[in-house]
Design a protein around this motif. Structure first.
Motif, short mmCIF file in Angstrom:
data_model
loop_
_atom_site.label_atom_id
_atom_site.label_comp_id
_atom_site.label_asym_id
_atom_site.label_seq_id
_atom_site.Cartn_x
_atom_site.Cartn_y
_atom_site.Cartn_z
N UNK A 1 22.85 -30.08 -8.87
CA UNK A 1 22.97 -29.68 -7.45
C UNK A 1 21.73 -29.32 -6.63
N UNK A 2 20.72 -28.63 -7.36
CA UNK A 2 19.52 -28.19 -6.78
C UNK A 2 18.51 -29.19 -6.43
N UNK A 3 18.88 -30.39 -6.74
CA UNK A 3 17.90 -31.56 -6.46
C UNK A 3 18.04 -32.20 -4.96
N UNK B 1 27.66 -30.17 -4.67
CA UNK B 1 28.13 -29.81 -5.75
C UNK B 1 28.98 -28.58 -6.14
N UNK B 2 28.91 -27.85 -4.95
CA UNK B 2 29.97 -26.57 -5.27
C UNK B 2 31.37 -27.16 -5.03
N UNK C 1 24.23 -22.33 -6.62
CA UNK C 1 23.56 -23.58 -6.21
C UNK C 1 22.54 -23.47 -5.02
N UNK C 2 22.71 -22.30 -4.18
CA UNK C 2 21.59 -22.08 -2.86
C UNK C 2 20.85 -20.93 -3.41
#
Length: 569
Positions: A169-171, A131-132, A32-33
């Motif tokens: 999660x990346x937004x 998200x994680x 996710x990061x």
């Protein structure tokens, strides 16, 4: 995924499951990061950043040429903004409740600004970390639902690498937080179902917790009510099942009165936001993009859009890569995978439906999925609001899909029979997980769930084809168009492009000619020579533009931006 390589004595030790869950969590955080700021920010993310800072789009000047720094001014840190300011701006200028934006406001204060602008990493890292958090939540939900650590671990493993989960999660948006509340509400539903099944009163702590979770869900995203509606259908099914099995049943029994208390408390939590939602004068302009049409292919496109979203919860290879052979190969591999994998999932679900201890639970969770999908098509085909256009809206049932898949794969995992290609059940589960891992990496590199707006591709074209100062103009109706231009200005600033540029947001009322007149007036006063770039300009071309020479060279199409290039000597 090495669950099957570990002996029974090891599996039974206390540290195994926490350690395995920690491994999923580390992988999930890393995915996710990874490449978090490589993709350009887009309209919705700009809205999150601006409103979370306590700023507004309204001060951006319209109908006049402005420098990129002026256009990006709403993205500057605002040290005087308070939580009250953020809440007020969200209620009056956006179409969402304020909980996530308040959290983002507090979070982004912890990070230094980047060239006097908000940090994109700060804006995206909060939903990535939230998200994680869905990974241990998925474990807890799967374990409680099926009373099985195996289902819990597979749930955690699958949500760790779900390409849909990585995309969300990346937004820099609030959907990761909404997914957490969906999971928490489903946990409450599972516990309530067990109590109803055993004819036991729901404990008061569950009533309070469920109402609290639902209130937080609604305060995060209004579409959370679709999850609640799907849960209501699932509870109605539980009542029908009790009646069908001849159990003593009455909707007026103390058992159900506590369910009604939860519904009433949740209803009050929802009604709190109704006045601000109805009074928002920007609601129609910000949501018109999901207003469905009813002609030709539009009748069946929602079906394909929905199916595409369902599939990407498991697998999404680089089907949006630039190289056509790579796209074809990715599509072919995905097709083979689903032809092979869907029957496995169906068999697993059927087995769970036949197992008496889990039969009702798998019916309830599957019912949440089917009920939510039914609501999506109801809104699409009856009310003309095509919710399938936004894959992110499927957050309302995404966790339930993961749990159903995990329950099915748990059956496969425990099946030692060899398949047609010598694949055992444990190896099959590994293939599902590895497909998810490859797919999630594709998303992090913008090869799946590709950003619709690509200013990172448009700006090099502008720089390469303009030797003079440039004026970039668009028609303006709402903050959507402001965000489109912000993307270009952001890319100009952080790409190091050395070109003098200004922007014109020509405001367009009911009469499209208002934007035409605004552009013509600006061109009369703009220092010559210069290059004019009309980007997503939805108005007639005026006399002043016709005095310029349109570039005849063919240029590549860019996602999210339709453009024309003029030389104005």
């Amino acid at each position: 995924m090495y669950l099957y390589n570990i002996g029974r004595s090891t599996v039974s030790t206390r540290w195994f499951h926490p350690l395995l869950l920690l491994i999923w969590l580390i992988i999930g955080i890393g995915l996710r990061l990874h490449n978090l700021t490589a993709k350009p920010p887009w309209i919705d993310e700009f809205a999150t950043l601006v409103f979370s800072l306590g700023n507004s789009f309204l001060p951006v000047p319209l109908d006049q040429a402005i420098a990129p720094d002026i256009l990006l001014q709403p993205l500057q840190l605002n040290p005087t903004a308070t939580i009250k300011d953020v809440t007020q701006i969200i209620i009056t200028q956006d179409t969402h409740p304020p909980l996530y934006f308040v959290m983002a406001h507090l979070w982004m204060k912890l990070f230094p600004d980047s060239e006097n602008l908000v940090s994109l990493w700060a804006g995206r890292s909060l939903p990535a970390l939230i998200g994680a958090l869905s990974i241990p939540c998925a474990y807890l939900l799967g374990k409680l639902a099926f009373r099985s650590r195996l289902v819990g671990q597979i749930s955690a493993a699958m949500i760790t690498v779900s390409p849909y989960g990585i995309f969300i999660a990346q937004e820099a948006r609030h959907y990761s937080l909404a997914i957490i509340w969906v999971m928490a509400s489903l946990i409450c539903l599972v516990i309530a179902t067990r109590h109803l099944q055993n004819q036991r009163l729901l404990p008061f702590w569950l009533i309070i917790a469920w109402v609290g979770v639902n209130a937080l869900g609604i305060a995060t995203h209004y579409f959370f009510v679709l999850t609640l509606g799907a849960e209501a259908l699932a509870l109605i099914f539980v009542a029908w099942e009790q009646h069908h099995q001849g159990q003593k049943f009455s909707f007026l029994s103390p058992l159900w009165w506590r369910i009604y208390a939860i519904a009433a408390g949740t209803g009050v939590a929802a009604l709190v936001w109704l006045p601000s939602f109805l009074d928002n004068r920007y609601r129609s302009s910000l949501t018109e993009w999901i207003q469905g049409t009813r002609s030709g292919f539009d009748w069946i496109s929602p079906i394909f859009q929905a199916i595409a979203t369902w599939l990407t919860m498991i697998s999404l290879l680089p089907v949006e890569a630039a190289e056509l052979p790579f796209v074809i190969l990715s599509g072919f591999v995905m097709l083979v995978f689903f032809i092979w994998g869907i029957p496995i999932l169906v068999r697993g679900i059927n087995t769970q439906l036949q197992a008496q201890p889990n039969r009702l639970i798998i019916q309830v969770i599957s019912g949440v999925v089917l009920g939510a999908i039914a609501y999506f098509f109801l809104f699409t085909y009856v009310f003309g609001i095509d919710l399938t256009r936004g894959a992110r809206y499927s957050f309302v049932y995404f966790p339930a899909v993961i749990i159903v898949i995990a329950a099915s794969l748990a059956v496969c995992f425990e099946n030692s029979d060899v398949g047609k290609w010598g694949i055992t059940g444990k190896k099959a589960v590994m293939i599902f997980w590895l497909m998810g891992l490859i797919s999630s990496i594709s998303v992090t590199y913008n090869l799946g769930y590709r950003k619709y707006y690509r200013p990172d591709l448009l700006v090099p074209i502008i720089v390469e084809n303009s030797s003079q100062p440039v004026l970039i103009s668009t028609t303006h109706k709402s903050l959507i168009q402001t965000g489109e231009m912000m993307g270009i200005a952001w890319e100009l600033k952080f790409s190091g492009a050395e070109i003098a540029s200004k922007f014109l947001l020509a405001h367009q009322e009911q009469d499209p000619k208002t934007a035409t007149l605004s552009l013509d007036q600006t061109l009369k006063e703009f220092p010559r020579p210069f290059d004019l770039w009309l980007v997503n300009f939805r108005a007639p071309i005026g006399e002043e533009v016709q005095k310029c020479d349109q570039e005849q060279q063919d240029m590549p199409g860019i996602n999210g931006y339709e453009y024309q290039h003029y030389h104005c000597p």
